[in-house]
Design an enzyme around this catalytic site. Structure first.
Site, PDB file in Angstrom:
ATOM      1  N   LYS A 132       0.843  -1.160   0.011  1.00 44.51           N
ATOM      2  CA  LYS A 132      -0.072   0.086   0.009  1.00 44.51           C
ATOM      3  C   LYS A 132       0.980   1.133   0.075  1.00 44.51           C
ATOM      4  O   LYS A 132       0.909   2.047   0.870  1.00 44.51           O
ATOM      5  CB  LYS A 132      -1.012   0.115   1.187  1.00 44.51           C
ATOM      6  CG  LYS A 132      -2.041  -1.032   1.025  1.00 44.51           C
ATOM      7  CD  LYS A 132      -3.246  -0.846   2.270  1.00 44.51           C
ATOM      8  CE  LYS A 132      -4.178  -1.894   2.283  1.00 44.51           C
ATOM      9  NZ  LYS A 132      -3.685  -3.197   2.725  1.00 44.51           N
ATOM     10  N   ASP A 135       3.161   7.646  -1.334  1.00 42.53           N
ATOM     11  CA  ASP A 135       4.060   8.715  -1.236  1.00 42.53           C
ATOM     12  C   ASP A 135       4.277   9.271  -2.451  1.00 42.53           C
ATOM     13  O   ASP A 135       3.843   8.834  -3.538  1.00 42.53           O
ATOM     14  CB  ASP A 135       5.210   8.467  -0.453  1.00 42.53           C
ATOM     15  CG  ASP A 135       5.933   9.496   0.537  1.00 42.53           C
ATOM     16  OD1 ASP A 135       5.806  10.620   0.090  1.00 42.53           O
ATOM     17  OD2 ASP A 135       6.356   9.150   1.456  1.00 42.53           O
TER      18      ASP A 135
HETATM   19  O1  S5P Z   1      -9.791  -2.543   1.554  1.00 45.56           O
HETATM   20  C1  S5P Z   1      -8.982  -3.416   2.062  1.00 45.56           C
HETATM   21  C2  S5P Z   1      -7.609  -3.608   1.295  1.00 45.56           C
HETATM   22  C3  S5P Z   1      -6.832  -4.769   1.487  1.00 45.56           C
HETATM   23  S1  S5P Z   1      -5.525  -5.091   0.610  1.00 45.56           S
HETATM   24  N1  S5P Z   1      -9.074  -4.259   3.003  1.00 45.56           N
HETATM   25  C4  S5P Z   1      -8.287  -5.311   3.409  1.00 45.56           C
HETATM   26  O2  S5P Z   1      -8.836  -5.857   4.411  1.00 45.56           O
HETATM   27  N2  S5P Z   1      -7.204  -5.295   2.756  1.00 45.56           N
HETATM   28  C5  S5P Z   1      -6.347  -6.480   3.142  1.00 45.56           C
HETATM   29  O3  S5P Z   1      -6.701  -7.743   3.134  1.00 45.56           O
HETATM   30  C6  S5P Z   1      -5.713  -6.350   4.878  1.00 45.56           C
HETATM   31  O4  S5P Z   1      -4.419  -5.566   5.094  1.00 45.56           O
HETATM   32  C7  S5P Z   1      -5.486  -7.791   5.092  1.00 45.56           C
HETATM   33  O5  S5P Z   1      -4.245  -8.225   4.878  1.00 45.56           O
HETATM   34  C8  S5P Z   1      -6.564  -8.694   4.332  1.00 45.56           C
HETATM   35  C9  S5P Z   1      -7.896  -8.718   4.886  1.00 45.56           C
HETATM   36  O6  S5P Z   1      -7.925  -9.858   5.764  1.00 45.56           O
HETATM   37  P1  S5P Z   1      -9.015 -10.595   6.681  1.00 45.56           P
HETATM   38  O7  S5P Z   1      -8.317 -11.242   7.811  1.00 45.56           O
HETATM   39  O8  S5P Z   1      -9.757  -9.557   7.101  1.00 45.56           O
HETATM   40  O9  S5P Z   1      -9.692 -11.455   5.535  1.00 45.56           O
END
Ligand code: S5P
Length: 338
Positions: A132, A135
């Site tokens: 993510k 910058d």
């Molecule tokens: O909007 C987002 C974008 C991402 S990349 N929401 C998210 O949850 N993520 C990522 O997806 C978050 O950083 C985590 O690594 C994963 C979701 O994890 P979970 O355990 O909630 O399924």
């Protein structure tokens, strides 16, 4: 990439119905569309979309998805290298993509990316470092290529917040162009690389909505050779080569409790997925079916639901199957509309 203040080609600005097709005009549009590309049906199969992919990682990913019948990305959010490599070994046969947060490993060293690359070849999946970036261009170029993680040297896919403007895309592209140049000199091939823009987020109260989401769409479509798609909660681009990846996914633990969702009954996607759960810090969960059939996305990203399961491999397979069935249903729904 289009720099701030430069004019956008008219074809993008028509979406804003703007007489003055420039980026600042687009972002200040008084009534930005909340659903930038609402009509993604008819759906094409993953393999039929291949010729439309201009980015190397998008092409490589769709091929893996098709070969393995898996649209499952495992979010391997664990904190030691031993846990990470064990999980990658267990999940490998079931996934198309392994998403990492290298900076949460307490014992990261240079052997980790090398071991992950070996597993990615063994089990046929791609790597996605969920860094993510957010910058200015020159800083993200250094963060992507250097530091402890040297992400550009191993991760097939990375993601970025477009908050800093188009310079972030250009900055991240620099190390990849350097790799390309060097490979031309040495005659070797370059592994696929692609960038996802975080156009929407799964978390409650996310600010990535409306005109911000639309600006992401415009930046991505202006550079389809570098951008392979989006992190989003619904399909936002009509470009068939762009891949929509959605986190915030959970199935009920009791399979019988799955409520039959309404079939995709119109060609437009509702702007908010039906939430099936949350965590205590604002994460919101949706079913694979809601994301793929109702909202037209392509890849499900699953983390804790799999990594905290007693049997991660078995749970991976359950999610792979659910994701694939949802994909097949979305194709059938699309055919029914013809
Ligand atoms: O909007 C987002 C974008 C991402 S990349 N929401 C998210 O949850 N993520 C990522 O997806 C978050 O950083 C985590 O690594 C994963 C979701 O994890 P979970 O355990 O909630 O399924």
């Amino acid at each position: 990439v289009i720099a701030r203040g430069e004019r956008w080609p008219e074809r993008w600005c028509h979406r804003f119905k703007s007489a003055d097709p420039c980026f600042s005009c687009a972002s200040q549009s008084p009534e930005p569309p909340t659903s930038p590309a609402p009509s993604v049906y008819p759906r094409l199969s993953y393999s039929a979309r291949l010729p439309f992919c201009r980015n190397s990682a998008a092409r490589a990913l769709l091929k893996v998805v098709d070969r393995k019948k898996s649209n499952l990305c495992l979010s391997a959010d664990v904190t030691t290298k031993e846990q990470l490599l064990r999980l990658a070994e267990q999940a490998g046969p079931h996934i198309c993509l392994l998403k990492t947060h290298m900076d949460i490993l307490s014992d990261f060293d240079a052997t980790v990316p090398a071991a992950l690359l070996a597993l990615s070849e063994k089990h046929d999946f791609l790597l996605f470092e969920d860094r993510k970036f957010a910058d200015i261009g020159s800083t993200v170029a250094a963060q992507y290529s250097g530091g402890v993680y040297r992400i550009a040297s191993w991760s097939h896919i990375v993601n970025a917040h477009a908050i800093a403007g188009p310079g972030i895309l250009a900055g991240l592209k620099q190390p990849v162009e350097k790799q390309l140049k060097e490979s031309n000199v040495e005659g070797s091939t370059v592994a696929p690389r692609g960038l996802l823009l975080i156009a929407e987020m799964s978390s409650s109260g996310s600010l990535a909505t409306g005109s911000y989401t639309t600006a992401n769409l415009l930046m991505a479509e202006a550079d389809p050779e570098w951008v392979c798609g989006f992190i989003c909660q619904r399909a936002i681009s009509k470009e068939k080569g762009m891949i929509h990846m959605s986190p915030g996914v959970q199935l009920p633990t009791d399979e019988d409790a799955v409520a039959p969702a309404a079939a995709a009954s119109s060609s437009s996607f509702p702007s908010t997925p039906a939430r099936t759960g949350t965590d205590s810090l604002g994460q919101q969960y949706t079913s694979p079916r809601d994301l793929l059939v109702t909202h037209g996305t392509d890849i499900i990203i699953v983390g804790r639901a799999i990594i905290q399961a007693k049997d991660a491999a078995k749970e991976c397979e359950r999610y792979r199957k659910a994701g694939w069935e949802a994909y097949e249903e979305s194709l059938a729904a699309s055919d029914a509309k013809k």
